[in-house]
Design a protein around this motif. Structure first.
Motif, PDB file in Angstrom:
ATOM      1  N   UNK A 116       0.831  -1.194   0.000  1.00 55.15           N
ATOM      2  CA  UNK A 116       0.000   0.000   0.000  1.00 55.15           C
ATOM      3  C   UNK A 116       0.873   1.255   0.000  1.00 55.15           C
ATOM      4  N   UNK A 117       0.472   2.207  -0.846  1.00 56.66           N
ATOM      5  CA  UNK A 117       1.190   3.484  -0.830  1.00 56.66           C
ATOM      6  C   UNK A 117       0.617   4.368   0.275  1.00 56.66           C
ATOM      7  N   UNK A 118       1.494   5.176   0.839  1.00 57.69           N
ATOM      8  CA  UNK A 118       1.090   6.138   1.858  1.00 57.69           C
ATOM      9  C   UNK A 118       1.197   7.532   1.255  1.00 57.69           C
ATOM     10  N   UNK A 119       0.270   8.389   1.661  1.00 59.31           N
ATOM     11  CA  UNK A 119       0.225   9.752   1.171  1.00 59.31           C
ATOM     12  C   UNK A 119       0.340  10.703   2.360  1.00 59.31           C
ATOM     13  N   UNK A 120       1.175  11.718   2.208  1.00 60.27           N
ATOM     14  CA  UNK A 120       1.314  12.761   3.220  1.00 60.27           C
ATOM     15  C   UNK A 120       0.545  13.980   2.722  1.00 60.27           C
ATOM     16  N   UNK A 121      -0.469  14.389   3.469  1.00 63.90           N
ATOM     17  CA  UNK A 121      -1.237  15.586   3.154  1.00 63.90           C
ATOM     18  C   UNK A 121      -0.717  16.711   4.036  1.00 63.90           C
ATOM     19  N   UNK A 122      -0.480  17.886   3.421  1.00 63.38           N
ATOM     20  CA  UNK A 122       0.176  18.974   4.135  1.00 63.38           C
ATOM     21  C   UNK A 122      -0.593  20.285   4.074  1.00 63.38           C
ATOM     22  N   UNK A 123      -0.477  21.041   5.169  1.00 55.64           N
ATOM     23  CA  UNK A 123      -1.010  22.389   5.283  1.00 55.64           C
ATOM     24  C   UNK A 123       0.135  23.286   5.732  1.00 55.64           C
ATOM     25  N   UNK A 124       0.419  24.342   4.982  1.00 54.16           N
ATOM     26  CA  UNK A 124       1.531  25.244   5.278  1.00 54.16           C
ATOM     27  C   UNK A 124       1.051  26.463   6.060  1.00 54.16           C
ATOM     28  N   UNK A 125       1.845  26.845   7.033  1.00 51.27           N
ATOM     29  CA  UNK A 125       1.566  28.040   7.833  1.00 51.27           C
ATOM     30  C   UNK A 125       2.805  28.919   7.817  1.00 51.27           C
ATOM     31  N   UNK A 126       2.577  30.223   7.609  1.00 57.92           N
ATOM     32  CA  UNK A 126       3.683  31.167   7.488  1.00 57.92           C
ATOM     33  C   UNK A 126       3.540  32.284   8.509  1.00 57.92           C
ATOM     34  N   UNK A 127       4.681  32.856   8.873  1.00 55.42           N
ATOM     35  CA  UNK A 127       4.680  34.007   9.766  1.00 55.42           C
ATOM     36  C   UNK A 127       5.220  33.670  11.133  1.00 55.42           C
ATOM     37  N   UNK A 128       5.191  34.665  11.989  1.00 52.91           N
ATOM     38  CA  UNK A 128       5.757  34.520  13.339  1.00 52.91           C
ATOM     39  C   UNK A 128       5.045  33.454  14.166  1.00 52.91           C
ATOM     40  N   UNK A 129       3.756  33.243  13.920  1.00 57.61           N
ATOM     41  CA  UNK A 129       2.977  32.271  14.689  1.00 57.61           C
ATOM     42  C   UNK A 129       2.838  30.929  13.979  1.00 57.61           C
ATOM     43  N   UNK A 130       3.629  30.697  12.947  1.00 58.69           N
ATOM     44  CA  UNK A 130       3.485  29.484  12.135  1.00 58.69           C
ATOM     45  C   UNK A 130       3.618  28.208  12.961  1.00 58.69           C
ATOM     46  N   UNK A 154       1.011  17.980   9.029  1.00 61.87           N
ATOM     47  CA  UNK A 154       0.744  16.916   8.069  1.00 61.87           C
ATOM     48  C   UNK A 154       0.104  15.711   8.719  1.00 61.87           C
ATOM     49  N   UNK A 155      -0.534  14.924   7.865  1.00 59.68           N
ATOM     50  CA  UNK A 155      -1.072  13.628   8.254  1.00 59.68           C
ATOM     51  C   UNK A 155      -0.672  12.639   7.167  1.00 59.68           C
ATOM     52  N   UNK A 156      -0.248  11.465   7.576  1.00 58.08           N
ATOM     53  CA  UNK A 156       0.098  10.404   6.630  1.00 58.08           C
ATOM     54  C   UNK A 156      -0.992   9.347   6.695  1.00 58.08           C
ATOM     55  N   UNK A 157      -1.567   9.061   5.527  1.00 57.38           N
ATOM     56  CA  UNK A 157      -2.680   8.114   5.434  1.00 57.38           C
ATOM     57  C   UNK A 157      -2.410   7.128   4.304  1.00 57.38           C
ATOM     58  N   UNK A 158      -3.138   6.015   4.310  1.00 55.45           N
ATOM     59  CA  UNK A 158      -3.075   5.084   3.183  1.00 55.45           C
ATOM     60  C   UNK A 158      -3.730   5.733   1.970  1.00 55.45           C
ATOM     61  N   UNK A 159      -3.226   5.417   0.808  1.00 54.14           N
ATOM     62  CA  UNK A 159      -3.767   5.987  -0.419  1.00 54.14           C
ATOM     63  C   UNK A 159      -5.276   5.728  -0.542  1.00 54.14           C
ATOM     64  N   UNK A 160      -5.727   4.578  -0.080  1.00 58.80           N
ATOM     65  CA  UNK A 160      -7.148   4.221  -0.173  1.00 58.80           C
ATOM     66  C   UNK A 160      -8.031   5.178   0.634  1.00 58.80           C
ATOM     67  N   UNK A 161      -7.498   5.781   1.696  1.00 54.12           N
ATOM     68  CA  UNK A 161      -8.256   6.700   2.551  1.00 54.12           C
ATOM     69  C   UNK A 161      -8.022   8.163   2.203  1.00 54.12           C
ATOM     70  N   UNK A 162      -7.097   8.426   1.312  1.00 58.03           N
ATOM     71  CA  UNK A 162      -6.677   9.786   1.019  1.00 58.03           C
ATOM     72  C   UNK A 162      -7.816  10.683   0.563  1.00 58.03           C
ATOM     73  N   UNK A 163      -8.704  10.207  -0.288  1.00 54.62           N
ATOM     74  CA  UNK A 163      -9.768  11.058  -0.840  1.00 54.62           C
ATOM     75  C   UNK A 163     -10.716  11.562   0.239  1.00 54.62           C
ATOM     76  N   UNK A 164     -10.997  10.742   1.238  1.00 55.81           N
ATOM     77  CA  UNK A 164     -11.877  11.168   2.327  1.00 55.81           C
ATOM     78  C   UNK A 164     -11.242  12.337   3.067  1.00 55.81           C
ATOM     79  N   UNK A 165      -9.965  12.200   3.419  1.00 52.72           N
ATOM     80  CA  UNK A 165      -9.253  13.277   4.106  1.00 52.72           C
ATOM     81  C   UNK A 165      -9.142  14.509   3.211  1.00 52.72           C
ATOM     82  N   UNK A 166      -8.766  14.299   1.965  1.00 51.56           N
ATOM     83  CA  UNK A 166      -8.568  15.412   1.035  1.00 51.56           C
ATOM     84  C   UNK A 166      -9.843  16.217   0.842  1.00 51.56           C
ATOM     85  N   UNK A 167     -10.936  15.520   0.578  1.00 49.97           N
ATOM     86  CA  UNK A 167     -12.191  16.214   0.298  1.00 49.97           C
ATOM     87  C   UNK A 167     -12.724  16.964   1.516  1.00 49.97           C
ATOM     88  N   UNK A 168     -12.547  16.409   2.689  1.00 45.13           N
ATOM     89  CA  UNK A 168     -13.075  17.036   3.900  1.00 45.13           C
ATOM     90  C   UNK A 168     -12.167  18.141   4.436  1.00 45.13           C
TER      91      UNK A 168
END
Length: 78
Positions: free
Chosen positions: A2-16, A54-68
């Motif tokens: 199974x492939x794993x996917x890392x989904x990421x959210x970037x935060x910038x600035x002093x409070x990142x 970030x969160x690392x999930x199985x590729x099979x679950x990625x769409x649920x996380x991505x869409x939500x």
């Protein structure tokens, strides 16, 4: 294998860093409430002004996380 996917959210600035840490709390809450499996939730610090949650999930679950949760980007984990 199974492939794993890392989904990421970037935060910038002093409070990142604090914002990214806080975002991981919500990622854990979502996965728990929805009873979705994940491998890891954490942050990665590029520098003091750019931190990613970030969160690392199985590729099979990625769409649920991505869409939500609407991550800014995703990467295949090797």
């Amino acid at each position: 294998m199974k492939r794993k996917i890392k989904l990421l959210w970037d935060f910038r600035g002093e409070d990142a860093l604090e914002t990214a840490k806080h975002h991981t709390i919500h990622l854990k809450e979502f996965a728990t409430l929805e009873k979705l499996p994940f491998h890891e939730i954490d942050i990665q610090e590029k520098n003091e002004m750019l931190v990613s949650a970030f969160i690392i999930v199985d590729e099979a679950d990625m769409k649920v996380f991505r869409d939500a949760l609407k991550p800014q980007r995703g990467e295949i984990v090797f």
